[in-house]
Design a protein around this motif. Structure first.
Motif, PDB file in Angstrom:
ATOM      1  N   LYS A  29     -93.398  83.489  37.452  1.00 20.82           N
ATOM      2  CA  LYS A  29     -91.934  83.517  37.448  1.00 20.82           C
ATOM      3  C   LYS A  29     -91.381  82.760  36.238  1.00 20.82           C
ATOM      4  CE  LYS A  29     -88.036  82.422  40.453  1.00 20.82           C
ATOM      5  NZ  LYS A  29     -87.651  81.829  41.738  1.00 20.82           N
ATOM      6  N   GLU A  30     -91.966  81.596  35.982  1.00 18.52           N
ATOM      7  CA  GLU A  30     -91.559  80.765  34.840  1.00 18.52           C
ATOM      8  C   GLU A  30     -91.772  81.498  33.511  1.00 18.52           C
ATOM      9  OE1 GLU A  30     -93.746  76.925  33.516  1.00 18.52           O
ATOM     10  OE2 GLU A  30     -92.743  76.483  35.420  1.00 18.52           O
ATOM     11  N   ARG A  31     -92.938  82.101  33.342  1.00 17.41           N
ATOM     12  CA  ARG A  31     -93.254  82.813  32.100  1.00 17.41           C
ATOM     13  C   ARG A  31     -92.333  84.022  31.928  1.00 17.41           C
ATOM     14  NH1 ARG A  31     -94.303  79.536  29.057  1.00 17.41           N
ATOM     15  NH2 ARG A  31     -93.853  78.141  30.728  1.00 17.41           N
ATOM     16  N   SER A  32     -92.092  84.756  32.998  1.00 15.28           N
ATOM     17  CA  SER A  32     -91.225  85.939  32.922  1.00 15.28           C
ATOM     18  C   SER A  32     -89.803  85.560  32.508  1.00 15.28           C
ATOM     19  CB  SER A  32     -91.191  86.666  34.265  1.00 15.28           C
ATOM     20  OG  SER A  32     -92.460  87.183  34.556  1.00 15.28           O
ATOM     21  N   LYS A  33     -89.299  84.465  33.060  1.00 14.54           N
ATOM     22  CA  LYS A  33     -87.956  83.995  32.706  1.00 14.54           C
ATOM     23  C   LYS A  33     -87.848  83.678  31.229  1.00 14.54           C
ATOM     24  CE  LYS A  33     -85.974  81.673  36.708  1.00 14.54           C
ATOM     25  NZ  LYS A  33     -85.648  80.340  37.247  1.00 14.54           N
ATOM     26  N   GLY A  43     -89.395  85.180  28.808  1.00 20.34           N
ATOM     27  CA  GLY A  43     -89.628  86.337  27.952  1.00 20.34           C
ATOM     28  C   GLY A  43     -91.080  86.688  27.704  1.00 20.34           C
ATOM     29  N   TYR A  44     -92.007  86.084  28.411  1.00 16.87           N
ATOM     30  CA  TYR A  44     -93.424  86.403  28.250  1.00 16.87           C
ATOM     31  C   TYR A  44     -93.744  87.695  28.997  1.00 16.87           C
ATOM     32  CZ  TYR A  44     -94.603  81.732  26.448  1.00 16.87           C
ATOM     33  OH  TYR A  44     -94.708  80.590  25.712  1.00 16.87           O
ATOM     34  N   LYS A  45     -94.688  88.449  28.465  1.00 18.15           N
ATOM     35  CA  LYS A  45     -95.174  89.672  29.119  1.00 18.15           C
ATOM     36  C   LYS A  45     -96.599  89.420  29.604  1.00 18.15           C
ATOM     37  CE  LYS A  45     -91.517  91.961  27.995  1.00 18.15           C
ATOM     38  NZ  LYS A  45     -90.450  91.927  28.947  1.00 18.15           N
ATOM     39  N   LEU A  46     -96.880  89.830  30.839  1.00 13.60           N
ATOM     40  CA  LEU A  46     -98.215  89.664  31.410  1.00 13.60           C
ATOM     41  C   LEU A  46     -99.147  90.716  30.825  1.00 13.60           C
ATOM     42  CD1 LEU A  46     -99.987  88.193  33.496  1.00 13.60           C
ATOM     43  CD2 LEU A  46     -99.209  89.875  35.168  1.00 13.60           C
ATOM     44  N   LEU A  47    -100.259  90.253  30.234  1.00 12.21           N
ATOM     45  CA  LEU A  47    -101.235  91.183  29.644  1.00 12.21           C
ATOM     46  C   LEU A  47    -102.384  91.489  30.580  1.00 12.21           C
ATOM     47  CD1 LEU A  47    -101.850  90.095  25.955  1.00 12.21           C
ATOM     48  CD2 LEU A  47    -100.539  92.010  26.803  1.00 12.21           C
ATOM     49  N   LEU A  87    -108.252  85.238  35.497  1.00 11.62           N
ATOM     50  CA  LEU A  87    -107.677  84.972  34.196  1.00 11.62           C
ATOM     51  C   LEU A  87    -106.363  85.744  34.071  1.00 11.62           C
ATOM     52  CD1 LEU A  87    -107.940  83.918  31.222  1.00 11.62           C
ATOM     53  CD2 LEU A  87    -109.101  86.052  30.762  1.00 11.62           C
ATOM     54  N   TYR A  88    -105.324  85.048  33.769  1.00 10.13           N
ATOM     55  CA  TYR A  88    -104.023  85.649  33.491  1.00 10.13           C
ATOM     56  C   TYR A  88    -103.660  85.288  32.055  1.00 10.13           C
ATOM     57  CZ  TYR A  88    -103.193  85.981  38.569  1.00 10.13           C
ATOM     58  OH  TYR A  88    -103.264  86.254  39.900  1.00 10.13           O
ATOM     59  N   VAL A  89    -103.058  86.235  31.349  1.00  9.46           N
ATOM     60  CA  VAL A  89    -102.607  85.972  29.980  1.00  9.46           C
ATOM     61  C   VAL A  89    -101.202  86.547  29.813  1.00  9.46           C
ATOM     62  CG1 VAL A  89    -103.014  86.400  27.526  1.00  9.46           C
ATOM     63  CG2 VAL A  89    -104.954  86.036  29.058  1.00  9.46           C
ATOM     64  N   TRP A  90    -100.305  85.713  29.311  1.00  9.54           N
ATOM     65  CA  TRP A  90     -98.941  86.128  28.985  1.00  9.54           C
ATOM     66  C   TRP A  90     -98.724  85.903  27.495  1.00  9.54           C
ATOM     67  CZ3 TRP A  90    -100.113  83.225  33.298  1.00  9.54           C
ATOM     68  CH2 TRP A  90     -99.688  83.715  34.532  1.00  9.54           C
ATOM     69  N   ILE A  91     -97.917  86.762  26.869  1.00  9.28           N
ATOM     70  CA  ILE A  91     -97.613  86.572  25.448  1.00  9.28           C
ATOM     71  C   ILE A  91     -96.142  86.853  25.162  1.00  9.28           C
ATOM     72  CG2 ILE A  91     -99.941  87.142  24.642  1.00  9.28           C
ATOM     73  CD1 ILE A  91     -98.691  89.848  23.689  1.00  9.28           C
ATOM     74  N   THR A  92     -95.676  86.292  24.055  1.00  7.34           N
ATOM     75  CA  THR A  92     -94.414  86.690  23.428  1.00  7.34           C
ATOM     76  C   THR A  92     -94.794  87.063  22.003  1.00  7.34           C
ATOM     77  OG1 THR A  92     -93.846  84.502  22.565  1.00  7.34           O
ATOM     78  CG2 THR A  92     -93.076  85.022  24.797  1.00  7.34           C
ATOM     79  N   ASP A  93     -93.819  87.265  21.158  1.00  6.03           N
ATOM     80  CA  ASP A  93     -94.124  87.586  19.756  1.00  6.03           C
ATOM     81  C   ASP A  93     -94.868  86.448  19.073  1.00  6.03           C
ATOM     82  OD1 ASP A  93     -92.923  90.033  20.024  1.00  6.03           O
ATOM     83  OD2 ASP A  93     -91.015  89.380  19.154  1.00  6.03           O
TER      84      ASP A  93
END
Length: 76
Positions: A59-63, A65-69, A1-7
């Motif tokens: 890579k897509e999420r990081s570009k 502005g998402y942060k990996l939780l 399970l990977y989770v990325w978030i922004t504000d």
């Protein structure tokens, strides 16, 4: 399970095997404070494809502005 978030956004990637041993990647995205979102399911045949998809999505999420939780535990 990977989770990325922004504000305001949430992105989740789950890995699992179906009853036939095929690996399934489920990608889910939505607003953090709303139920607006969607998901896609991808079937892959081996670990190389899983790693390729995972790196690509990270890579897509990081570009964007998402942060990996969270990351999955490493197999021992």
């Amino acid at each position: 399970l990977y989770v990325w978030i922004t504000d305001t956004r949430y992105y989740r990637l789950e890995l699992m095997q179906d009853l036939f041993g095929v690996w399934i990647i489920t990608r889910t995205w939505r607003g953090r404070y709303s139920n607006c979102g969607n998901s896609k399911i991808i079937s892959v045949s081996n670990q190389e494809q899983i790693q390729l998809w995972t790196r690509r999505i990270h890579k897509e999420r990081s570009k964007r502005g998402y942060k990996l939780l969270t990351t999955p535990p490493t197999p021992s």
